[in-house]
Design a protein around this motif. Structure first.
Motif, PDB file in Angstrom:
ATOM      1  N   VAL A  82       0.835  -1.209   0.000  1.00  0.00           N
ATOM      2  CA  VAL A  82       0.000   0.000   0.000  1.00  0.00           C
ATOM      3  C   VAL A  82       0.864   1.250   0.000  1.00  0.00           C
ATOM      4  O   VAL A  82       0.628   2.177  -0.771  1.00  0.00           O
ATOM      5  CB  VAL A  82      -0.943  -0.009   1.220  1.00  0.00           C
ATOM      6  CG1 VAL A  82      -1.590   1.356   1.392  1.00  0.00           C
ATOM      7  CG2 VAL A  82      -2.017  -1.054   1.044  1.00  0.00           C
ATOM      8  N   THR A  83       1.924   1.248   0.834  1.00  0.00           N
ATOM      9  CA  THR A  83       2.756   2.457   0.872  1.00  0.00           C
ATOM     10  C   THR A  83       3.436   2.707  -0.464  1.00  0.00           C
ATOM     11  O   THR A  83       3.727   3.839  -0.811  1.00  0.00           O
ATOM     12  CB  THR A  83       3.852   2.376   1.961  1.00  0.00           C
ATOM     13  OG1 THR A  83       4.155   1.019   2.185  1.00  0.00           O
ATOM     14  CG2 THR A  83       3.445   3.023   3.229  1.00  0.00           C
ATOM     15  N   HIS A  84       3.695   1.622  -1.220  1.00  0.00           N
ATOM     16  CA  HIS A  84       4.357   1.841  -2.501  1.00  0.00           C
ATOM     17  C   HIS A  84       3.382   2.174  -3.611  1.00  0.00           C
ATOM     18  O   HIS A  84       3.695   2.968  -4.492  1.00  0.00           O
ATOM     19  CB  HIS A  84       5.177   0.604  -2.880  1.00  0.00           C
ATOM     20  CG  HIS A  84       6.471   0.542  -2.165  1.00  0.00           C
ATOM     21  ND1 HIS A  84       7.623   1.041  -2.685  1.00  0.00           N
ATOM     22  CD2 HIS A  84       6.783   0.099  -0.928  1.00  0.00           C
ATOM     23  CE1 HIS A  84       8.599   0.885  -1.816  1.00  0.00           C
ATOM     24  NE2 HIS A  84       8.109   0.321  -0.731  1.00  0.00           N
ATOM     25  N   VAL A  85       2.206   1.546  -3.559  1.00  0.00           N
ATOM     26  CA  VAL A  85       1.287   1.689  -4.690  1.00  0.00           C
ATOM     27  C   VAL A  85       0.435   2.949  -4.575  1.00  0.00           C
ATOM     28  O   VAL A  85       0.158   3.603  -5.569  1.00  0.00           O
ATOM     29  CB  VAL A  85       0.398   0.429  -4.806  1.00  0.00           C
ATOM     30  CG1 VAL A  85      -0.702   0.633  -5.819  1.00  0.00           C
ATOM     31  CG2 VAL A  85       1.257  -0.755  -5.208  1.00  0.00           C
ATOM     32  N   SER A  86       0.046   3.304  -3.325  1.00  0.00           N
ATOM     33  CA  SER A  86      -0.938   4.380  -3.216  1.00  0.00           C
ATOM     34  C   SER A  86      -0.452   5.740  -3.736  1.00  0.00           C
ATOM     35  O   SER A  86      -1.234   6.436  -4.391  1.00  0.00           O
ATOM     36  CB  SER A  86      -1.450   4.492  -1.778  1.00  0.00           C
ATOM     37  OG  SER A  86      -0.403   4.704  -0.903  1.00  0.00           O
ATOM     38  N   PRO A  87       0.832   6.155  -3.548  1.00  0.00           N
ATOM     39  CA  PRO A  87       1.244   7.426  -4.158  1.00  0.00           C
ATOM     40  C   PRO A  87       1.160   7.374  -5.686  1.00  0.00           C
ATOM     41  O   PRO A  87       0.777   8.359  -6.326  1.00  0.00           O
ATOM     42  CB  PRO A  87       2.700   7.591  -3.707  1.00  0.00           C
ATOM     43  CG  PRO A  87       2.829   6.759  -2.505  1.00  0.00           C
ATOM     44  CD  PRO A  87       1.916   5.606  -2.714  1.00  0.00           C
ATOM     45  N   THR A  88       1.491   6.208  -6.273  1.00  0.00           N
ATOM     46  CA  THR A  88       1.393   6.062  -7.722  1.00  0.00           C
ATOM     47  C   THR A  88      -0.058   6.223  -8.170  1.00  0.00           C
ATOM     48  O   THR A  88      -0.343   6.922  -9.148  1.00  0.00           O
ATOM     49  CB  THR A  88       1.901   4.666  -8.134  1.00  0.00           C
ATOM     50  OG1 THR A  88       2.944   4.292  -7.258  1.00  0.00           O
ATOM     51  CG2 THR A  88       2.359   4.658  -9.560  1.00  0.00           C
ATOM     52  N   LEU A  89      -0.948   5.553  -7.448  1.00  0.00           N
ATOM     53  CA  LEU A  89      -2.365   5.659  -7.788  1.00  0.00           C
ATOM     54  C   LEU A  89      -2.830   7.100  -7.667  1.00  0.00           C
ATOM     55  O   LEU A  89      -3.572   7.603  -8.507  1.00  0.00           O
ATOM     56  CB  LEU A  89      -3.202   4.769  -6.854  1.00  0.00           C
ATOM     57  CG  LEU A  89      -3.274   3.290  -7.214  1.00  0.00           C
ATOM     58  CD1 LEU A  89      -4.078   2.544  -6.173  1.00  0.00           C
ATOM     59  CD2 LEU A  89      -3.916   3.125  -8.583  1.00  0.00           C
ATOM     60  N   GLN A  90      -2.368   7.723  -6.576  1.00  0.00           N
ATOM     61  CA  GLN A  90      -2.746   9.118  -6.349  1.00  0.00           C
ATOM     62  C   GLN A  90      -2.317   9.987  -7.527  1.00  0.00           C
ATOM     63  O   GLN A  90      -3.058  10.853  -7.995  1.00  0.00           O
ATOM     64  CB  GLN A  90      -2.071   9.612  -5.069  1.00  0.00           C
ATOM     65  CG  GLN A  90      -2.315  11.062  -4.748  1.00  0.00           C
ATOM     66  CD  GLN A  90      -3.492  11.200  -3.819  1.00  0.00           C
ATOM     67  OE1 GLN A  90      -3.491  10.679  -2.721  1.00  0.00           O
ATOM     68  NE2 GLN A  90      -4.516  11.904  -4.257  1.00  0.00           N
ATOM     69  N   ALA A  91      -1.106   9.710  -8.021  1.00  0.00           N
ATOM     70  CA  ALA A  91      -0.604  10.501  -9.141  1.00  0.00           C
ATOM     71  C   ALA A  91      -1.376  10.178 -10.420  1.00  0.00           C
ATOM     72  O   ALA A  91      -1.631  11.048 -11.251  1.00  0.00           O
ATOM     73  CB  ALA A  91       0.887  10.229  -9.341  1.00  0.00           C
ATOM     74  N   ALA A  92      -1.765   8.890 -10.570  1.00  0.00           N
ATOM     75  CA  ALA A  92      -2.442   8.486 -11.798  1.00  0.00           C
ATOM     76  C   ALA A  92      -3.869   9.023 -11.844  1.00  0.00           C
ATOM     77  O   ALA A  92      -4.386   9.366 -12.902  1.00  0.00           O
ATOM     78  CB  ALA A  92      -2.443   6.964 -11.909  1.00  0.00           C
TER      79      ALA A  92
END
Lengths: 294, 350
Positions: free
Chosen positions: B290-300
Motif C-alpha cells: 500500500v505504501t508503494h502503490v498508493s502514491p502512484t495511484l494518487q498521481a495516476a
C-alpha cells in the motif's frame, strides 16, 4: 463553588450523551449478543457526515439532520445485513474482532473522505451561555442533556408500547421463544442495529457540537464502554444511570485531580473505573450475573 | 495424519518429534539457510521490513498464546509492548545493564503488568476481558505520555544501539541477526509450550473453563500464566522494537496496533504456531504494498481526494479482517494445511 457547579452540570450533560452511546451498545448486545466495539468510529463517521451536509452542502438544518438520521439507519442496517448476518452463532471472539475490523474500515473511510481531520460543526444551538447560580455553562451542554432525556423517554415508550419494541425486549430475553412465535429474529437484529446507528448519530452530533469533530470522538466512544461496564452489559436502566456517574467522575474528579496529578487525567478516569468495576463487581450495577453450567 | 505412509516410530520421543522425516529436516535447514543469508542479498529497505516483520511475529506469537490457545482476548497488546520497550530503554540508558539482561527484564516487566490486568480474568471473560485490556492500553499509554521524568513524556526517548557480546549492533543487518535469533527462540518456545501440560491446560481453559476446572486445571493459575507468557513475549518484542527504531514515543504503540495484532492472528489462524507468522507476513507485506502503490495511484488519478494515501491502508486492513472472519475463520494456517495435504496426495484426491 462555581467550579464545582460547572463541573457538575457539564459532567451530567456529557454523561447523558455517554448513556445514549451506551444504549446503542446495549441494544445490539442484548438482542444479538454482538459486542459492537466500533461505536466510537460510528460517532466519528456520523459527525463528519453531518458536517458535510451542514457546512459543505449548505442544506437547511432540519433537512440535514433528517438526512443524517436516514444515513445512520442505513449504515446500521448495512452492518447487520452484510457483516454480522453471516456470523450468527459464531464465537464471541470473532464477533468482537469483526467490529474491530469495521472500526478500521470506518477510520480509513473518514480520513479518505474528510482528509482535513478536524472541523467544527455549524452552530445548532443558540450561542449565549447560560448562568446557573454562579456557574456559566454553554448552551450545548444543556441541549445535549435535554435531548438525551427526551430520547430516553421516547425509547422507554417505544419498548413499552410499540410492537417491534416489545418483540425486541422478548428477543433479548429468549431468542428461541421469539422464533417459536413466528417472528424472524434476524429482522429484530437488523432493527436493533439501525436503532444503534441512529443513537450513534445523535450522540455523535451532540458530542461534535460540544467539542468539535476530531478523532477524539473515537475516544469518546471508548469511554462510553465504561458506562456499559458500570451499568451492566444487559441493562438499559444501568446505561442510563451509569452515564451521569461516569460523566460526573470524569468532570468533577478530573477537574479537581488535574492540579494534583498530570493533565488529561479526566480522559483516563473512565478506564480506571472500568478496571475497578472489573475487580469489585464485574457484572456492573444492574447487570444480570450469569451462572454457567457445563 | 501429516505424514506419508510407511513412517513408523520406534520410541515415544520419535513419535512426538516436530520434525520427523529427512524431508522435514531438509526444508527446515533450507529455510534457516535462506533466513540467515538474507542480509547478503536483500537491500537495506527490505531488511528493515524483515526486521519489523520478525518483531511483530514475536508480539503476535505472544498474543496467540494468550488469545489463540488460552482464549483470553486482549485488545491492549501494543500497551504491553510499550511497557517492554520503555523498561528496556530505561534499563539501558539509566543503569547501563547488558543487553541480554535488559531483554529478559523488559519481558518480565511487561509480563508482570499483564498479569496485573489479567487478575480480573478469573471472574470475567469474553467481552468484559476485552474491555478491561482495552482500558489497560489506555491507562498504560496515559502514564507513559505523562510521567515525564522517567519516560520523557510525549517527546519520547532516544534509544542507544544494543550491545551484544561486545558488538554494537548499528546496521540493519546486525540488528537482523539479533532479531532473527530471538524470533527463532521464541517460536521454538511457543511451539513446544503448546505441547506441554501447560499448553494443554490453556487449550482446555479456552474450550470450556468450567470443564477445565472440574478436570483439575487451576484456571486462575493458568490464566495468569497465559497473561504472563503472552505479555512477556510482547515485552521482548517491544524491547527489540525500541532498539531497532532507535527512538520511541507513546505514538509508537497506538491502539490501532493492538487491533491489528488481533487481526493478524485471526488472518493467520488462531491457536497454531504458523498462524501468527503467516498473518504478520500477510499484513506487513500488504502494508508495504500500500505504501508503494498508493502514491502512484494518487498521481495516476488526480481526482482522488488527498486523504487517499492515509485512508487506504486502514480500509484495506479492515476489509481483510472482515473477509477472513466471514469466509475463512480458521485462517491461512488452515489453507496451508489443505495445501500440504493435497500436495502430498497429488495426483490422487485421497
Amino acid at each position: 463553588m462555581s467550579m464545582f457547579l460547572q463541573f457538575t452540570v457539564t459532567g451530567i450533560a456529557v454523561g447523558l450523551v455517554y448513556s445514549l452511546i451506551a444504549l446503542g451498545f446495549v441494544m445490539v448486545w442484548k438482542s444479538s449478543g454482538v459486542a459492537n466495539l466500533s461505536m466510537g468510529q460510528m460517532l466519528l463517521l456520523f459527525a463528519w457526515f453531518a458536517y458535510s451536509m451542514l457546512a459543505q452542502k449548505g442544506i437547511p438544518i432540519w433537512l440535514a439532520l433528517i438526512l443524517v438520521l436516514v444515513f445512520s439507519l442505513a449504515v446500521g442496517w448495512l452492518m447487520e445485513r452484510v457483516i454480522l448476518r453471516p456470523l450468527i452463532a459464531q464465537p464471541i471472539l470473532s464477533l468482537i474482532t469483526v467490529t474491530l475490523g469495521v472500526s478500521f474500515v470506518i477510520t480509513g473511510l473518514v480520513s479518505f473522505l474528510w482528509p482535513k481531520g478536524i472541523a467544527a460543526l455549524p452552530r445548532l444551538f443558540p450561542q449565549n451561555p447560560v448562568h446557573i447560580g454562579s456557574a456559566i455553562v454553554s448552551q450545548e451542554y444543556l441541549w445535549a442533556a435535554v435531548i438525551s432525556l427526551m430520547l430516553f423517554a421516547l425509547l422507554s415508550l417505544y419498548f413499552k408500547y410499540n410492537r417491534t419494541g416489545i418483540v425486541m425486549r422478548a428477543t433479548a430475553d429468549d431468542q428461541k421463544a421469539v422464533q417459536a412465535c413466528g417472528i424472524a429474529v434476524t429482522k429484530i437484529f437488523s432493527r436493533s442495529w439501525m436503532l444503534a446507528g441512529a443513537l450513534a448519530a445523535i450522540s455523535g452530533v451532540l458530542m461534535a457540537s460540544i467539542g468539535g469533530i476530531t478523532f477524539g470522538l473515537v475516544d469518546t466512544g471508548m469511554r462510553a464502554f465504561s458506562v456499559v461496564i458500570l451499568g451492566g452489559l444487559d441493562s438499559f436502566l444501568g446505561a442510563i444511570v451509569a452515564g451521569p456517574i461516569i460523566g460526573l467522575a470524569q468532570m468533577v474528579g478530573g477537574g479537581y485531580l488535574t492540579p494534583l496529578t498530570w493533565p488529561g487525567v479526566n480522559d483516563v478516569i473512565p478506564f480506571i473505573i472500568i478496571i475497578i468495576v472489573m475487580f469489585i463487581k464485574p457484572f456492573g450495577l444492574f447487570g444480570e450475573e450469569r451462572i454457567e453450567r457445563i | 495424519m501429516d505424514l506419508p505412509t510407511g513412517i513408523r516410530s520406534f520410541s515415544y520421543g520419535e513419535d512426538m518429534a516436530v520434525f520427523r522425516t529427512k524431508t522435514h529436516w531438509f526444508w527446515l535447514l533450507l529455510l534457516l539457510a535462506v533466513l540467515f543469508s538474507m542480509p547478503l542479498f536483500l537491500a537495506n529497505y527490505w531488511l528493515s521490513v524483515a526486521n519489523l516483520i520478525f518483531i511483530t511475529i514475536i508480539a503476535a506469537t505472544g498474543l496467540n498464546i494468550l488469545t489463540g490457545y488460552c482464549g483470553q482476548l486482549s485488545i491492549g497488546h501494543a500497551g504491553f509492548m510499550a511497557v517492554g520497550a520503555y523498561t528496556s530503554v530505561i534499563l539501558t540508558t539509566r543503569f547501563g545493564l547488558p543487553f541480554p539482561l535488559v531483554l529478559l527484564s523488559s519481558g518480565i516487566m511487561a509480563g508482570l503488568i499483564g498479569m496485573l490486568f489479567g487478575i480480573s480474568s478469573l471472574r470475567i471473560k469474553g467481552f468484559y476481558l476485552a474491555i478491561s485490556t482495552l482500558a489497560a492500553q489506555f491507562i498504560i499509554l496515559w502514564v507513559i505520555s505523562h510521567w515525564d521524568s522517567v519516560t520523557g513524556g510525549t517527546n519520547g526517548l532516544p534509544v542507544p544501539p544494543a550491545k551484544v557480546l561486545g558488538l554494537v549492533l548499528k546496521s540493519q543487518s546486525d540488528k537482523f541477526y539479533l532479531i532473527l535469533i530471538v524470533t527463532i527462540i521464541i517460536i521454538f518456545v511457543a511451539k513446544n509450550l503448546s505441547r506441554t501440560k501447560t499448553g494443554r491446560a490453556f487449550v482446555a481453559i479456552r474450550d470450556n473453563d468450567l470443564a477445565a476446572e472440574v478436570m483439575g486445571v487451576n484456571p486462575f493459575r493458568y490464566k495468569l500464566l497465559a497473561f504472563f507468557t503472552g505479555c512477556f513475549f510482547a515485552g521482548i518484542a517491544g524491547s527489540l522494537f525500541a532498539h531497532w527504531t532507535g527512538y520511541i514515543n507513546p505514538e509508537s504503540f497506538p491502539f490501532t496496533n493492538s487491533i491489528l495484532y488481533i487481526g493478524m492472528i485471526i488472518i493467520g489462524g488462531l491457536g497454531t504456531t504458523v498462524g501468527p507468522i503467516f498473518g504478520v507476513i500477510f499484513i506487513q507485506l500488504l502494508d508495504v504494498l500500500v505504501t508503494h502503490v498508493s502514491p502512484t495511484l494518487q498521481a495516476a488519478f488526480p481526482g482522488l481526494s488527498s486523504g487517499f494515501v492515509v485512508g487506504i491502508a486502514p480500509m484495506l486492513f479492515g476489509v481483510t479482517i472482515i473477509l477472513f472472519i466471514i469466509f475463512e475463520p480458521r485462517g491461512l494456517a488452515h489453507r496451508w494445511q489443505i495445501f500440504k495435504t493435497s500436495y502430498r496426495l497429488w495426483p490422487f484426491s485421497y
